[in-house]
Design a protein around this motif. Structure first.
Motif: not given
Length: 409
Positions: A1-4, A23-25, A405-407
């Motif tokens: 999971m990353s921070k967006v 997607a869980g970010h 968002a998907q990338a």
């Protein structure tokens, strides 16, 4: 999971936020206004033309700049996906003339509330009154943002969804172009698009407020036809506006740089010249001893009749039985080609969208990621993409948002 970190809480920013959070970010939307979706609120005259209910391949002719760049975007997340998204989010939709899709309620606020609900449900956070001053990039990667108040926010990915330069009261003040330039990206020249058109003739302002529903429009440069359409338009104190005119502005914008263009309206597009002549003859026969002005008034709205008399060249008081065939046919030519001259385009304050923006040559079409800086994405109107009216510009926002968002890794 990353921070967006997503800069801008408009259509593209919120849609990207929903899908990235799903997607869980960990998603943070940074919006400088006091509320999100300000421009969305006023789109489609406050009704919000969400998309166009057509097949993905039918979207491309409606895109004026770089349609091929949107191939992946439109085929990955097309109009049917957008409609399903909003109906699943509790907004029943309807399709109107020209395949335009609106919420059944006719309230754009329902679209904004649905996006906000989905963001909350997915765990995304919207930070209002949060203006970004600069992007923070290290070692060729986006790593966060610097806020106006001096604070820094770290992030693994940054999505720029700042909109264009139109409707500046909603916060579209061109920040995204500056972010792009400062990080080494090319920004093409910007100009207002989907704007009213300015005209030369003094009789146009006299028709101010008159709306015509089923009208044909032709715009020419010399003998070359640049644009033809059929639909709704309105006269203003400076020229012409309305859905058909706004779409025309997207087509002729670049041609206006070379000077004035000639235009005409077909006031009776349902009738061929022969049918029109038969119709006029019927009126003439019924009022042979009447004055011309009293007979032709049935053909036009009241405010248009004096102008038609002026342009037609037949004296208003002339008796019908004294009018020659040549005079009658000339008058019918004016009905089929009501003339005016386009002298210029409306300004950014009147523009629905911006033409030009971050060069798509610097963006990966399948992901919306910058080719110059890793983990930096540009979506929506900040890009050099623009379409005609009918839900196409919002579809560009939704489709590019979904890809970004998907990338994200």
């Amino acid at each position: 999971m990353s921070k967006v970190l997503i800069i801008g809480g408009g259509a593209a920013g919120m849609m990207a936020g929903v899908h990235a959070a799903r997607a869980g970010h960990e998603v943070h939307i940074l919006e400088k206004n006091e509320k999100s979706g300000k421009k969305l609120y006023i789109t489609g005259k406050g009704r919000c033309n969400v998309t166009n209910n057509c097949a993905p391949e039918e979207l491309f002719p409606a895109v004026m700049s770089n349609p091929k760049f949107l191939y992946s975007a439109f085929y990955t997340y097309g109009p049917q996906d957008v409609m399903t998204f909003f109906e699943d989010a509790g907004v029943p939709l309807k399709t109107e003339r020209g395949n335009r899709v609106f919420p059944q309620s006719d309230h754009s606020s329902d679209i904004i509330k649905a996006l906000e609900r989905e963001l909350k449900k997915a765990g995304a956070v919207i930070h209002l009154h949060t203006a970004v001053k600069d992007l923070v990039c290290r070692d060729g990667k986006a790593s966060g943002v610097k806020l106006i108040d001096g604070r820094e926010m770290d992030g693994d990915s940054v999505i720029v969804a700042t909109g264009g330069y139109s409707y500046q009261a909603t916060g579209s003040t061109g920040d995204g172009y500056r972010f792009a330039k400062e990080t080494g990206h090319k920004v093409t020249e910007i100009a207002p698009s989907l704007v009213p058109l300015k005209t030369k003739e003094d009789y146009i302002p006299r028709l101010q407020g008159l709306s015509l529903k089923n009208t044909g429009l032709t715009i020419k440069s010399g003998k070359k036809v640049l644009y033809q359409d059929f639909g709704e338009m309105m006269f203003t104190h400076f020229g012409v506006t309305g859905p058909m005119i706004l779409s025309a502005s997207a087509h002729i914008g670049r041609k206006m740089e070379k000077g004035e263009l000639k235009a005409s309206l077909d006031l009776k597009p349902a009738l061929s010249p022969e049918q029109l002549d038969a119709r006029v003859l019927r009126e003439f026969e019924a009022g042979q001893n009447k004055q011309f002005k009293n007979v032709i008034s049935v053909l036009f709205p009241a405010s248009l009749t004096p102008v038609m008399l002026e342009l037609g060249g037949i004296p208003a008081e002339k008796k019908i039985h004294d009018i020659s065939r040549e005079e009658r046919l000339h008058f019918e030519e004016i009905i089929k080609a009501f003339p005016f001259t386009i002298t210029g385009m409306g300004e950014f304050k009147e523009a629905i969208i911006t033409r030009g923006g971050v060069s798509v040559k610097e963006i990966e079409p399948g992901t919306m990621e910058s080719r110059r800086i890793k983990n930096l994405y540009f979506i929506g109107e900040v890009l050099d993409l623009d379409g005609v009216t009918g839900g196409f510009n919002l579809q560009i926002a939704w489709s590019t948002a979904y890809l970004a968002a998907q990338a994200i890794q």
